[in-house]
Motif scaffolding. Structure first.
Motif, PDB file in Angstrom:
ATOM      1  N   ILE A 158      54.681  25.739  27.070  1.00  0.00           N
ATOM      2  CA  ILE A 158      53.389  26.204  27.584  1.00  0.00           C
ATOM      3  C   ILE A 158      53.646  27.213  28.704  1.00  0.00           C
ATOM      4  O   ILE A 158      54.296  26.907  29.697  1.00  0.00           O
ATOM      5  CB  ILE A 158      52.533  25.032  28.098  1.00  0.00           C
ATOM      6  CG1 ILE A 158      52.214  24.076  26.959  1.00  0.00           C
ATOM      7  CG2 ILE A 158      51.242  25.551  28.730  1.00  0.00           C
ATOM      8  CD1 ILE A 158      51.489  22.820  27.398  1.00  0.00           C
ATOM      9  N   ASN A 159      53.151  28.415  28.510  1.00  0.00           N
ATOM     10  CA  ASN A 159      53.324  29.500  29.481  1.00  0.00           C
ATOM     11  C   ASN A 159      52.328  29.310  30.623  1.00  0.00           C
ATOM     12  O   ASN A 159      51.118  29.291  30.410  1.00  0.00           O
ATOM     13  CB  ASN A 159      53.097  30.844  28.792  1.00  0.00           C
ATOM     14  CG  ASN A 159      53.363  32.015  29.706  1.00  0.00           C
ATOM     15  OD1 ASN A 159      53.431  31.883  30.921  1.00  0.00           O
ATOM     16  ND2 ASN A 159      53.515  33.188  29.119  1.00  0.00           N
ATOM     17  N   MET A 160      52.838  29.184  31.836  1.00  0.00           N
ATOM     18  CA  MET A 160      51.981  28.959  32.995  1.00  0.00           C
ATOM     19  C   MET A 160      51.873  30.198  33.889  1.00  0.00           C
ATOM     20  O   MET A 160      51.510  30.099  35.047  1.00  0.00           O
ATOM     21  CB  MET A 160      52.511  27.766  33.804  1.00  0.00           C
ATOM     22  CG  MET A 160      52.544  26.462  33.032  1.00  0.00           C
ATOM     23  SD  MET A 160      50.930  25.926  32.450  1.00  0.00           S
ATOM     24  CE  MET A 160      50.285  25.214  33.945  1.00  0.00           C
ATOM     25  N   GLU A 161      52.143  31.367  33.313  1.00  0.00           N
ATOM     26  CA  GLU A 161      52.028  32.606  34.080  1.00  0.00           C
ATOM     27  C   GLU A 161      50.567  32.908  34.363  1.00  0.00           C
ATOM     28  O   GLU A 161      49.698  32.660  33.543  1.00  0.00           O
ATOM     29  CB  GLU A 161      52.618  33.785  33.309  1.00  0.00           C
ATOM     30  CG  GLU A 161      54.118  33.839  33.302  1.00  0.00           C
ATOM     31  CD  GLU A 161      54.584  35.094  32.594  1.00  0.00           C
ATOM     32  OE1 GLU A 161      54.380  36.196  33.143  1.00  0.00           O
ATOM     33  OE2 GLU A 161      55.119  34.955  31.486  1.00  0.00           O
ATOM     34  N   GLU A 162      50.334  33.498  35.531  1.00  0.00           N
ATOM     35  CA  GLU A 162      48.988  33.879  35.933  1.00  0.00           C
ATOM     36  C   GLU A 162      48.769  35.361  35.680  1.00  0.00           C
ATOM     37  O   GLU A 162      49.714  36.144  35.676  1.00  0.00           O
ATOM     38  CB  GLU A 162      48.784  33.605  37.424  1.00  0.00           C
ATOM     39  CG  GLU A 162      48.923  32.160  37.801  1.00  0.00           C
ATOM     40  CD  GLU A 162      48.850  31.943  39.307  1.00  0.00           C
ATOM     41  OE1 GLU A 162      48.999  32.930  40.062  1.00  0.00           O
ATOM     42  OE2 GLU A 162      48.662  30.793  39.712  1.00  0.00           O
ATOM     43  N   VAL A 163      47.508  35.722  35.492  1.00  0.00           N
ATOM     44  CA  VAL A 163      47.147  37.129  35.380  1.00  0.00           C
ATOM     45  C   VAL A 163      45.833  37.323  36.132  1.00  0.00           C
ATOM     46  O   VAL A 163      44.917  36.509  36.032  1.00  0.00           O
ATOM     47  CB  VAL A 163      47.015  37.583  33.899  1.00  0.00           C
ATOM     48  CG1 VAL A 163      45.909  36.857  33.183  1.00  0.00           C
ATOM     49  CG2 VAL A 163      46.816  39.075  33.807  1.00  0.00           C
ATOM     50  N   SER A 164      45.771  38.388  36.917  1.00  0.00           N
ATOM     51  CA  SER A 164      44.540  38.690  37.633  1.00  0.00           C
ATOM     52  C   SER A 164      43.542  39.292  36.673  1.00  0.00           C
ATOM     53  O   SER A 164      43.887  40.118  35.836  1.00  0.00           O
ATOM     54  CB  SER A 164      44.816  39.675  38.776  1.00  0.00           C
ATOM     55  OG  SER A 164      45.650  39.081  39.719  1.00  0.00           O
ATOM     56  N   GLY A 165      42.307  38.878  36.815  1.00  0.00           N
ATOM     57  CA  GLY A 165      41.256  39.382  35.946  1.00  0.00           C
ATOM     58  C   GLY A 165      40.670  40.678  36.463  1.00  0.00           C
ATOM     59  O   GLY A 165      41.140  41.264  37.431  1.00  0.00           O
ATOM     60  N   VAL A 166      39.611  41.129  35.802  1.00  0.00           N
ATOM     61  CA  VAL A 166      38.910  42.335  36.218  1.00  0.00           C
ATOM     62  C   VAL A 166      38.191  42.066  37.536  1.00  0.00           C
ATOM     63  O   VAL A 166      37.983  42.943  38.344  1.00  0.00           O
ATOM     64  CB  VAL A 166      37.898  42.759  35.128  1.00  0.00           C
ATOM     65  CG1 VAL A 166      37.151  44.001  35.539  1.00  0.00           C
ATOM     66  CG2 VAL A 166      38.617  42.973  33.815  1.00  0.00           C
ATOM     67  N   THR A 167      37.864  40.787  37.752  1.00  0.00           N
ATOM     68  CA  THR A 167      37.202  40.393  38.993  1.00  0.00           C
ATOM     69  C   THR A 167      38.245  39.806  39.937  1.00  0.00           C
ATOM     70  O   THR A 167      39.419  40.087  39.817  1.00  0.00           O
ATOM     71  CB  THR A 167      36.104  39.359  38.689  1.00  0.00           C
ATOM     72  OG1 THR A 167      36.724  38.208  38.102  1.00  0.00           O
ATOM     73  CG2 THR A 167      35.070  39.916  37.730  1.00  0.00           C
TER      74      THR A 167
END
Length: 176
Positions: free
Chosen positions: A150-159
């Motif tokens: 399970i990939n637990m990487e974060e990504v910032s959204g448009v908000t």
């Protein structure tokens, strides 16, 4: 408030389910608590969540480790914490720390006059949604997938929100 509460609530539930899927023992503990408390009522209601202490610890730990809208200003820890990168809901057992802005160890909703006005709606939505997911379904990973995959990487959204980089894929099996 409504849109902000729905988006961040959904992100928090995804993170909580991802953390629980990585740790089947914690998932089982949470399901046992919810199912024992609710019995054969058929669904979890808002008044039931007050009795679900382990679930509340899971939500606190999820918000500590994966705040859906992290602070914009950089911050630095001035004291050391035990296993800060690990998902350990039990760290809140017998603890008075809450996320309402009074304890600076945990501020996912901010504090003071600039605190999130939808804190109660957000926490109620997450607790109720997560409790019903755990009550109604047994969750497993797709065939060939292991917990460590399970990939637990974060990504910032448009908000201002931060969500999982990859979608969480779980297979539900009806419990009752």
């Amino acid at each position: 408030m409504f849109l902000g509460g729905v988006d961040t609530g959904a992100i928090t539930m995804v993170w909580a389910m991802a953390e629980l899927a990585k740790r089947p023992t914690l998932m089982k503990n949470a399901q046992d608590e919810v199912r024992t408390c609710i019995g054969n009522k058929g669904k979890v209601t808002e008044s039931d969540t007050d009795q679900l202490q382990y679930l509340k610890m899971i939500v606190k730990e999820t918000l500590r480790l994966h705040p859906p809208a992290p602070m914009l200003l950089p911050r630095e820890t001035i004291s050391h914490f035990k296993d800060p990168e690990e998902f350990i809901p039990e760290r809140f057992m017998d603890s008075t720390i809450d996320f309402k802005g009074l304890h600076f160890e945990l501020l996912p909703f901010g504090s003071g006059r600039r605190a999130c006005p939808a804190i109660y709606m957000g926490t109620t939505t997450v607790e109720l949604g997560l409790a019903n997911l755990l009550y109604h379904f047994d969750w497993k990973l797709p065939d060939g997938t292991k917990e460590q995959d399970i990939n637990m990487e974060e990504v910032s959204g448009v908000t201002l929100t931060v969500s999982k980089r990859t979608a969480l894929n779980l297979i539900p099996a009806k419990y009752l």
